[in-house]
Design an enzyme around this catalytic site. Structure first.
Site, mmCIF file in Angstrom:
data_model
loop_
_atom_site.group_PDB
_atom_site.id
_atom_site.type_symbol
_atom_site.label_atom_id
_atom_site.label_comp_id
_atom_site.label_asym_id
_atom_site.label_seq_id
_atom_site.Cartn_x
_atom_site.Cartn_y
_atom_site.Cartn_z
ATOM 1 N N SER A 73 39.694 29.539 40.684
ATOM 2 C CA SER A 73 38.458 29.811 41.426
ATOM 3 C C SER A 73 38.179 28.721 42.452
ATOM 4 C CB SER A 73 37.263 29.873 40.482
ATOM 5 O OG SER A 73 37.541 30.678 39.399
ATOM 6 N N SER A 75 40.616 25.943 42.986
ATOM 7 C CA SER A 75 41.774 25.054 43.093
ATOM 8 C C SER A 75 43.048 25.836 43.332
ATOM 9 C CB SER A 75 41.917 24.261 41.788
ATOM 10 O OG SER A 75 41.911 25.152 40.694
ATOM 11 N N ASP A 199 37.659 28.787 27.680
ATOM 12 C CA ASP A 199 38.335 29.605 28.708
ATOM 13 C C ASP A 199 39.846 29.645 28.446
ATOM 14 O OD1 ASP A 199 38.340 31.280 30.868
ATOM 15 O OD2 ASP A 199 38.432 29.678 32.373
HETATM 16 N N1 LIG Z 1 50.069 22.230 34.597
HETATM 17 C C1 LIG Z 1 50.430 23.389 35.113
HETATM 18 N N2 LIG Z 1 51.733 23.726 35.243
HETATM 19 C C2 LIG Z 1 52.110 24.916 35.777
HETATM 20 N N3 LIG Z 1 51.238 25.842 36.208
HETATM 21 C C3 LIG Z 1 49.933 25.562 36.115
HETATM 22 C C4 LIG Z 1 49.455 24.338 35.574
HETATM 23 N N4 LIG Z 1 48.102 24.359 35.589
HETATM 24 C C5 LIG Z 1 47.753 25.533 36.131
HETATM 25 N N5 LIG Z 1 48.841 26.263 36.449
HETATM 26 C C6 LIG Z 1 48.868 27.603 37.072
HETATM 27 O O1 LIG Z 1 47.980 27.585 38.154
HETATM 28 C C7 LIG Z 1 47.012 28.626 38.020
HETATM 29 C C8 LIG Z 1 45.672 28.120 38.542
HETATM 30 O O2 LIG Z 1 45.191 27.154 37.634
HETATM 31 P P1 LIG Z 1 43.705 26.612 37.708
HETATM 32 O O3 LIG Z 1 43.493 25.690 36.570
HETATM 33 O O4 LIG Z 1 43.472 26.090 39.082
HETATM 34 O O5 LIG Z 1 42.801 27.906 37.650
HETATM 35 P P2 LIG Z 1 42.633 29.034 36.574
HETATM 36 O O6 LIG Z 1 42.367 28.405 35.272
HETATM 37 O O7 LIG Z 1 43.779 30.005 36.614
HETATM 38 O O8 LIG Z 1 41.384 29.812 37.121
HETATM 39 P P3 LIG Z 1 39.860 29.403 37.101
HETATM 40 O O9 LIG Z 1 39.734 28.058 37.720
HETATM 41 O O10 LIG Z 1 39.274 30.479 37.925
HETATM 42 O O11 LIG Z 1 39.431 29.436 35.649
HETATM 43 C C9 LIG Z 1 47.020 29.000 36.545
HETATM 44 O O12 LIG Z 1 46.730 30.360 36.388
HETATM 45 C C10 LIG Z 1 48.412 28.655 36.082
HETATM 46 O O13 LIG Z 1 49.263 29.778 36.206
#
Ligand SMILES: Nc1ncnc2c1ncn2[C@@H]1O[C@H](COP(=O)(O)OP(=O)(O)OP(=O)(O)O)[C@@H](O)[C@H]1O
Length: 455
Positions: A73, A75, A199
């Site tokens: 959302s 990032s 979450d």
């Molecule tokens: N450490 C990581 N290694 C690999 N992929 C990652 C990692 N962290 C996040 N991701 C990928 O990046 C996507 C975006 O992560 P982010 O934490 O920004 O948001 P989100 O949790 O998917 O969504 P929101 O912030 O809306 O709850 C995730 O859905 C995941 O697939």
């Protein structure tokens, strides 16, 4: 022209970003005084809080950026290799202005502080953070400035568990047991630290196939939490605010009550009864991580996934390309020539809060671009937005109203050149729409949409 500064005036933006800094910046150890990002040392619990994962003076230029892991959302997470050390991270890049505008500063701060203090093989590790300023171009208009807050996380090369289930069709009982046990083990640790995650939707996997829990932006520290939470970090204890993602919400929150430790099935005796459930018979809880994980099903659309191949595909211009999981037959990366044609950080407008109003909670933007909608008499500039719902809409950028919701079926996409994309809508009203993407991303739009069709 899309400018961040032009909309609100540089002064306001600067003020917002300073406000962000003052909220986020806590006395930190410097890189020179700390080379302990992997250590187990306890953070200092005093007024002068010292981060285990240091705030560094790095810039994004210090990294070779690769594919986008995903878009949240507020990032983007990008695979990033530090040029001098060769270490690979998942770089979570957040736009400070957007976070400030959306009142998410406290959540960012909380995630940073919490991750800093967690130390468990089932929880993604935070190595360091830094702040940066990107120079952006949009349609050759003047440079825009994005001040970002970046977190270098442990890179989960195995992707999401969700994708494993999709690729395999279903998990065998043994595989489901393995993953469930690792999730239970990680949650037991998180709960033992006095935290409720709230979450759990992205269960990530290491390259070997072990579970990692990430995304601590919605975490709730309980009163007796063992985590040091500093003033200004998110607190919604009293308000019972909805936090998390609608599809993954626990039952008690649906009833407007606060989230509790009970979600995964832990009873009054904590996790003991859950772990001794007959389903988990044979699980060695003390040596869980020494177990052999289920074999990962590779993305059939990716021809080669070796680290060598991935590294040879590094190109900084990918950072703005949100065409996630596209079938480009090139290991998920755009080819060098494609990448060259992508405007640096071209889709940075996905961070712009004005597009967020077109998303539902938990929905995120996969691709976004200002394009021309070709019509018989006139061509109109519209903002084309593809989301993970999946949804494809075009918005009048001046009036900020949705002008069309494109409903697609199979094979409706036609790419006439790098610039022209034609989409046929077969459901009523039947129509054919053509768009011109000056950034020459027609093929990427096609692939991104097709990837969703094939899900
Ligand atoms: N450490 C990581 N290694 C690999 N992929 C990652 C990692 N962290 C996040 N991701 C990928 O990046 C996507 C975006 O992560 P982010 O934490 O920004 O948001 P989100 O949790 O998917 O969504 P929101 O912030 O809306 O709850 C995730 O859905 C995941 O697939």
């Amino acid at each position: 022209m899309l400018t961040l500064v032009g909309e609100e005036g540089g002064g306001t933006i600067n003020k917002m970003e300073n406000e962000f800094d003052s909220k986020l910046r806590i006395q930190s150890n410097s890189s020179s005084s700390s080379n302990n990002s992997n250590s187990n040392c306890n953070p200092q619990r005093s007024k002068s809080f010292v981060f285990r994962a240091p705030q560094e003076n790095f810039s994004i230029q210090d990294f070779e950026l690769g594919k986008i892991y995903g878009v949240g959302s507020y990032s983007k997470v990008v695979r990033a290799k530090k040029k001098d050390t060769g270490m690979v991270y998942a770089m979570k890049i957040m736009d400070k202005k957007f976070i400030t505008k959306e009142n998410k500063t406290a959540y960012v701060k909380l995630e940073r502080i919490v991750l800093d203090q967690l130390d468990h093989p089932g929880v993604v590790q935070l190595f360091f953070t830094f702040q940066d300023t990107f120079s952006l171009w949009q349609f050759d208009d003047p440079v825009l400035t994005l001040n970002s807050e970046d977190m270098a996380l442990e890179s989960c090369e195995g992707g999401e568990l969700f994708d494993q289930i999709t690729r395999k069709g279903r998990l065998s009982e043994d595989d489901a047991r393995f993953y469930a046990a690792e999730v239970v083990d990680a949650l037991e640790y998180i709960h033992s630290m006095g935290l409720i995650h709230r979450d759990i939707k992205n269960l990530l996997l290491t390259e070997d196939g072990h579970i990692k829990i990430a995304d601590f932006g919605s975490v709730k520290p309980m009163q007796d939490s063992r985590i040091t939470v500093l003033p200004n970090a998110a607190s919604d204890d009293k308000a019972c605010t909805f936090v998390g993602t609608a599809a993954y919400v626990p039952p008690e929150v649906l009833n407007s009550s606060p989230a509790t430790f009970g979600r995964p099935g832990a009873g009054p005796d904590g996790y003991a009864s859950l772990k001794s459930h007959p389903f988990f018979k044979g699980i060695d809880w003390t040596n869980l991580r020494a177990g052999t994980p289920p074999k990962l099903a590779l993305d059939p659309r990716v021809q080669s996934t070796s680290s060598e191949d991935q590294e040879s595909s590094w190109n900084p211009s990918h950072v703005g390309d949100t065409s996630v999981n596209t079938n480009d037959g090139n290991g998920g990366y755009a080819s060098a020539s494609e990448a060259g044609s992508i405007t640096r950080l071209a889709s940075i407008d996905s961070f712009d809060s004005k597009w967020q109003q077109f998303l539902e909670p938990g929905e995120s933007v996969l691709m976004i671009s200002m394009v021309k909608k070709l019509q018989k008499l006139t061509n109109k500039k519209v903002q084309l937005i593809l989301t993970n719902k999946p949804k494809l809409i075009y918005v009048d950028p001046a009036k900020l109203v949705v002008k069309g919701n494109i409903i697609w079926r199979h094979d409706p996409l036609l790419v006439r050149s790098r610039t022209f994309l034609t989409i046929a809508q077969f459901r009523k009203p039947k129509k054919v729409m053509s768009f011109e993407d000056a950034k020459q991303r027609a093929l990427q739009w096609k692939k991104a949409i097709e990837a969703l069709q094939n899900r």
